[in-house]
Design an enzyme around this catalytic site. Structure first.
Site, short mmCIF file in Angstrom:
data_model
loop_
_atom_site.label_atom_id
_atom_site.label_comp_id
_atom_site.label_asym_id
_atom_site.label_seq_id
_atom_site.Cartn_x
_atom_site.Cartn_y
_atom_site.Cartn_z
N GLY A 54 0.73 -1.20 -0.03
CA GLY A 54 -0.16 -0.10 0.04
C GLY A 54 0.81 1.16 -0.09
O GLY A 54 0.12 2.21 -0.19
N GLY B 245 2.98 2.56 -2.02
CA GLY B 245 3.69 3.16 -3.46
C GLY B 245 3.01 4.52 -3.98
O GLY B 245 1.75 4.66 -3.59
N CYS C 43 0.05 3.74 -5.97
CA CYS C 43 -0.71 2.41 -5.52
C CYS C 43 -1.98 3.23 -4.86
O CYS C 43 -2.12 3.84 -4.27
CB CYS C 43 0.09 1.77 -4.42
SG CYS C 43 -0.72 0.72 -3.37
#
Ligand code: 5GP
Length: 346
Positions: A180, A182, A185
């Site tokens: 999570g 990124g 992301c």
């Protein structure tokens, strides 16, 4: 339902406290590391940063450019077999390049053909799934390790100590940590799943090191200071996507917006990536990544110098002559975050 009350930290929640130091210049700091991997027994010596296996970052061009600075690249999964064989056959021996794959039968068969074609030129493999907690992933890792005892395997992603231990015992030399964080992301938004990245690094590093394994902190670094915090927290390697995106070597599409050159950068689970590589988003799943336009940043070498300069400087602030000492010399201080930083400005 259970609530865990223990505080968990992200990079923005801490700073590193300066310490007395005998270093006089950043140039005295050695930011390379040496490792002998737990399973493969292979020796590594380099700057432990890895370009992410995203199709706009983990390119052949990136691998060639970064290997000049002893930095590694995880190639993206979408190259053709022939291209991969040509690339690995011409790769200088000292370069550290990961062949990346998922866990399907086709992924494995493609890997076997390429590996058999190039032999020892492939020494590093990155087995990468969004959720490293599934039985199918663990079973795959077992089979891969049994079939290829001499390759160095990086596997993930997970965020908790017990699963980092499990993957090391299943055959991973390096556990990839991060769900999570990124830059492109959207997993946390789409699913509510995640774990603050600095705590994930600290907890997984502790667990992996106890078994003679290593971790790679994957995602969430937005500045050289974040790399210093990740290494300070115990990361052995750091994987970078966004910080290496937007360069010549990314081979991304360039657009011009109001006279400014921009480069497309997108998550590997974004609609853009799925349209490109999987013929669209399957109707049972949602995209967990987004696309952004970044300012074009020229050759990656300049950015790398800036990143390495920041890490070196962090080492001088805490008196670490070598990157290896940074974690031991790190004391994090918690900083109060403004509510609008946490929740966004209204
Ligand atoms: P960054 O350095 O850009 O913050 O993070 C890079 C990492 O983000 C990658 O190595 C990978 O683990 C993760 N990532 C890349 N694309 C996606 C995506 O579409 N969805 C999610 N959830 N993670 C992604």
């Amino acid at each position: 339902m259970r609530i865990e009350e223990e505080l968990k930290l992200d990079f923005q929640d801490v700073l590193i406290r300066p310490k007395r130091s005998t270093l006089t210049s950043r140039s005295d700091v050695d930011i390379s590391r040496q490792f002998v991997f737990r399973h493969s027994g292979h020796r590594y010596h380099g700057v432990p940063i890895i370009a992410a296996n995203m199709d706009t970052v983990g390119t052949f061009e990136m691998a060639r450019a970064l290997s000049k600075q002893q930095i590694s690249t995880a190639l993206h999964k979408h190259y053709e077999e022939r291209e991969l064989m040509d690339f690995f056959q011409t790769l200088p021996e000292a370069a550290t390049v990961f062949y990346s794959m998922g866990i399907t039968r086709e992924d494995y068969e493609k890997f076997c053909r390429v590996k058999q074609g190039v032999g020892d030129a492939i020494a590093y493999v990155c087995v990468d799934v969004a959720n490293g907690y599934t039985k199918s992933f663990v079973d795959f890792l077992h089979r891969l390790r049994d079939a290829w005892p001499q390759i160095t395997i990086m596997a993930g992603n997970v965020v908790t100590g017990e699963m980092a231990e499990e993957l090391i015992l299943d055959g991973a030399d390096i556990v990839k940590v991060g769900i999570g964080p990124g830059s492109v992301c959207t997993t946390r938004k789409m699913t509510g799943i995640g774990y603050p990245q600095l705590s994930a690094i600290i907890e997984c590093a502790d667990a992996a090191h106890g078994l003679g394994g290593l971790i790679c902190a994957d995602g969430g670094c937005t500045s050289p200071g974040d790399l210093a915090k990740a290494f300070g927290g115990g990361a052995d390697f750091i994987m970078l996507g966004g910080m290496l995106a937007g360069h010549d070597e990314c081979m991304g599409e360039v657009a011009e917006v109001e006279g400014v050159r921009k480069v497309r950068f997108y998550g590997m689970s974004s609609r853009t990536a799925m349209d490109k590589h999987a013929g669209g988003v399957a109707n049972y799943r949602a995209s967990e990544g987004k696309e952004v336009l970044l300012d074009y940043r020229g050759p990656v070498a300049d950015t790398v110098l800036e990143i390495l300069g920041g890490v070196r400087s962090a080492c001088t602030y805490v008196g670490a002559h070598k990157l290896r000492e940074l974690s031991k010399r790190t004391t994090f201080i918690r900083v109060a975050r403004q509510l609008n930083e946490v929740f966004g400005q209204s």
